[in-house]
Motif scaffolding. Structure first.
Motif, short mmCIF file in Angstrom:
data_model
loop_
_atom_site.label_atom_id
_atom_site.label_comp_id
_atom_site.label_asym_id
_atom_site.label_seq_id
_atom_site.Cartn_x
_atom_site.Cartn_y
_atom_site.Cartn_z
N VAL A 686 0.92 -1.25 -0.16
CA VAL A 686 -0.03 -0.07 -0.01
C VAL A 686 0.93 1.18 0.07
N ASN A 687 0.89 2.06 -1.01
CA ASN A 687 1.54 3.02 -1.28
C ASN A 687 0.78 4.46 -0.66
N ASP A 688 1.09 4.97 0.45
CA ASP A 688 0.24 6.13 0.99
C ASP A 688 0.38 7.37 0.13
N GLY A 689 1.48 7.68 -0.45
CA GLY A 689 1.90 8.97 -1.02
C GLY A 689 1.29 8.70 -2.37
N ASP A 690 1.02 7.82 -3.21
CA ASP A 690 0.71 7.88 -4.59
C ASP A 690 -0.54 7.22 -4.48
N ASN A 691 -1.31 7.04 -3.39
CA ASN A 691 -2.59 6.26 -3.51
C ASN A 691 -2.84 5.20 -4.44
N THR A 692 -1.89 4.06 -4.35
CA THR A 692 -1.86 3.07 -5.16
C THR A 692 -1.65 1.78 -4.29
N VAL A 693 -1.79 0.73 -4.84
CA VAL A 693 -1.32 -0.81 -4.26
C VAL A 693 -0.59 -1.26 -5.30
N SER A 694 0.79 -1.64 -5.02
CA SER A 694 1.59 -2.39 -5.88
C SER A 694 1.62 -3.90 -5.55
#
Length: 742
Positions: A686-694
């Motif tokens: 979960v990437n808090d800074g760019d609002n994505t899930v890798s």
């Protein structure tokens, strides 16, 4: 004569139907039955034989046969057959090739158009794998439709339906259960909502229930068998077939007798219909509970339905019709030949699609000549869309039920039961299913955002997968959601302070809530009884308790604490602190190894993972990782750890056997949380800074997908069956639901 072919590649049986200009009829594939079993046998010369011929050979050589392989499509692990590795696609290709050969030999020419069916919940990944199979047997331009669409097409071909009419289709086959919402219209059928399905619910699961009953009645006779003994293997295979016959006979009779012939022992087991119904009532209840979800997705109520169409061989079980009718308050219609409905409908669709292709070609030719129909839209498009797929046959809207087998019981129909209404969630706290998780896909898909209350900072799924608890810090409350219907069951006030992190006991009976505010005042661990949602007790903490872990026996709670920087051990019975271990700065997360011998502590301020012995509380090692590690996840299937580095914009993988770094993988901005797929095949960051899930494949170290979320994603929790994950979006006040199985 020109004909079109529909093929239902089922989990337990394969059916085929031929459509001619004025009718569609079944093609006889079996020796003594229209359908043929989904079985593949490897001969000595390497030839793959399917159907009845495979079944006959399996009697004396059971180690050379494979069944129920369709469930494994998408699993990268090869299928071992007589010492040789095969992909599931290879096995499905062998079955389809035999079907095509038999039909072509009988008809004298190949079909003009072929349509294959698949479970409704298959996403792009598995549909893509299925699309590759026809090419293995020389077919091109093959259509794909869902199994409920095929059933609906057959139903419509024999009954004229009005525009806008709704019909519920309950498709319970040998291995899967399908769900789709359809609505009839002038142009054909439109799918409403999201098609869903249950991968592991069907007749073979009911057969296993009977087999387990035989084992119990026989005093563990089956457990005592040496499965390596060829005689035992043959006897067990015969017993499985007798269990199938017993199940089918109980649809007509009230009792049956199962003969048991084992090496050195013979006996009989009497089974009544009521005993059998008790065995299967729970999974049927879970499919009926899921009806709420299917209807809600389509924005349809039971009163809107003109009836419920039951298809699939297992729908002939009398209990199914009775329970479905009682739950919906609508009449049920059992297809005359429920095993055949999907194949017959697929053939109808194949015929219609070929007609549309011809019409489109004529329009194209007309356009080339300057005709006026050049811009007319072609119908009959089957491009995989789940929102507005149509075929040009007069079919009603169809609602099909879906759920996760073994995951849900009948949950009370409550949207918001108010503060402290834990009794409404008690019904969802049943034992954890032992069903293996479904195979995860490299490309998850996101559903529509779900409301989650104010500032949802953390979420945790109960061990049985039925409930999702969401910590709403600013509101000082927990929201409890039913994961089957994605509706709120309860709101639990947490007056002691903002709830921050949540951890379940192994049995799901307790929830440990880390409570603190930014000043550290009022910090504690609250213990919640999940059957009542009442607080059982509190453990004051001199600092800020972050995300804890619970030992496998449920007796110990290991808590990382800021100020002072330490790890606390709490006895969960007495709720007393039994130990404190100083650790490097900013311990923020703890995970235990599967054997419970190691506790991995994330030290955000020191860029370290500290390894503790949970029994003694002593530090046994320290592993440098990236900048500002925030969370750690332990792979459920292999000795592998994943650590997200918030300032390093990366994830570090560690060998859990040696506690050494194996690789560091760049991800999105400010990764905050991490979780493994239930089968351990993929990693979600979960990437808090760019609002994505890798999504990461740990075998290659590559990102396979980047899925957008709402604003400020902060945590992720995966269902035990591997089907879905929930991501909390702090700023948006929503949850992102991810479909993990493709």
């Amino acid at each position: 004569m020109t004909y079109d072919l529909g093929v239902d590649l089922g989990t337990t049986f394969v059916a085929a139907a031929v459509a001619r200009p004025n009718q569609a009829e079944m093609f006889t594939l079996g020796d003594r039955s229209v359908v043929t079993p989904s079985v593949v046998y490897r001969a000595d010369d390497g030839e793959l034989i399917s159907g009845d011929a495979a079944n006959r050979r399996a009697v004396s050589n059971p180690e050379r046969v494979v069944r129920e392989f369709k469930r494994r499509l998408g699993d990268p692990t090869p299928v071992m057959l007589a010492g040789t590795e095969y992909t599931v696609s290879d096995l499905i290709g062998a079955v389809l090739g035999d079907v095509l050969r038999k039909v072509t030999e009988t008809e004298g020419e190949p079909p003009s158009r072929v349509v294959l069916t698949h479970p409704a919940n298959w996403g792009p990944f598995r549909r893509g794998l299925l699309e590759e199979v026809p090419g293995m047997v020389g077919l091109t331009d093959v259509g794909l439709i869902t199994e409920p669409e095929g059933a609906a097409a057959h139903y419509a071909s024999s009954r004229r339906l009005t525009d806008g009419e709704l019909v519920a289709v309950y498709d319970l086959g040998g291995g899967t259960f399908d769900a789709t919402v359809l609505r009839s219209g002038p142009a054909g059928v439109e799918i409403l909502g999201m098609p869903e399905g249950i991968e592991r619910l069907g007749g073979i699961d009911f057969d296993e229930a009977i087999l387990s009953h035989v084992n119990v009645v026989g005093g563990g006779a089956l457990d005592a068998l040496d499965r390596r003994d060829p005689q035992a293997a043959v006897a067990l295979d015969r017993l499985r077939q007798d269990c199938v016959l017993a199940k089918e006979s109980l649809s007509r009779d009230t009792e049956t007798v199962i003969p048991v012939f084992l090496p050195g022992r013979q006996f009989e087991v009497r089974l009544t219909r009521s005993e059998f119904e008790d065995m299967i009532k729970v999974p049927i209840e879970s499919s009926i509970t899921a009806l709420t979800r299917a209807l809600a997705s389509a924005q349809v109520t039971p009163a809107d339905l003109s009836g419920v169409l039951l298809v699939g061989g297992s729908s002939r079980i009398p209990l199914v019709a009775r329970m479905v009718s009682e739950a919906l308050g609508r009449p049920t219609v059992v297809d005359t030949h429920p095993k055949y409905a999907v194949a017959l409908g697929a053939a109808v669709v194949a015929r219609a699609q070929r007609g549309e292709q011809a019409l489109t070609q004529r329009r194209t030719d007309t356009a080339a000549e300057g005709g006026k129909d050049a811009d007319s839209p072609a119908r009959g498009k089957t491009d995989g869309s789940t929102r507005s797929r149509r075929w040009p046959v007069p079919v009603a809207a169809v609602v099909v039920l879906a759920a996760i087998v073994g995951v849900v019981l009948a949950v009370p129909h409550i949207v918001d039961s108010g503060p402290g209404s834990g009794d409404q969630t008690a019904a969802a706290l049943a034992p954890i299913s032992n069903t293996p998780p479904l195979a995860s896909a490299p490309i998850p898909t996101a559903g529509s955002p779900l409301p989650a209350g104010a500032t949802p900072g953390f979420a945790a799924v109960s061990p049985n997968g039925r409930l999702l608890y969401v910590a709403n810090g600013d509101a000082k409350e927990l929201n409890v959601l039913d994961t089957t219907t994605n509706t709120k069951l309860a709101t639990v006030p947490i007056p002691a302070g903002p709830p921050q992190f949540l951890t379940f006991s192994p049995d799901g009976g307790r929830l440990y809530v880390s409570i603190f505010d930014v000043s550290g005042a009022g910090s504690e661990i609250a213990v919640l009884d999940t059957s009542t949602n009442q607080v059982l007790g509190q453990v004051p903490v001199a600092g800020q308790p972050y995300r804890p872990a619970v030992t496998a026996d449920g007796r110990g709670l290991i808590v990382p604490v800021h100020n002072p920087e330490s790890v606390w051990t709490i006895d969960t019975v007495s709720l007393k602190v039994t130990g404190q271990t100083p650790v490097p700065p900013d311990p923020s997360w703890v995970e235990l190894s599967p054997d419970g011998r190691k506790a991995y502590v994330v030290n955000r301020g020191a860029n370290l993972i500290t390894v503790l012995d949970p029994a003694s509380g002593k530090i046994t090692g320290q592993v440098p990782v990236g900048a500002a590690p925030n969370a750690v996840a332990v792979n459920p299937r292999q000795p592998l750890l994943a650590v997200v580095n918030f300032n390093g914009n990366s994830v570090t993988l560690l060998d859990a056997g040696t506690d050494t770094v194996t690789t560091t993988i760049p991800v999105g901005q400010h990764p905050q949380a991490v979780a493994w797929a239930a089968d351990g095949q993929f990693l979600y960051v979960v990437n808090d800074g760019d609002n994505t899930v890798s999504t990461i494949d740990p075998r290659t170290g590559k990102i396979t997908a980047t899925v957008p979320t709402a604003q400020t994603p902060t945590s992720i929790s995966v269902l035990p069956d591997g089907t879905r994950a929930y991501v909390t979006n702090l700023t948006s006040g929503t949850l992102t639901s991810l479909n993990l199985t493709g």
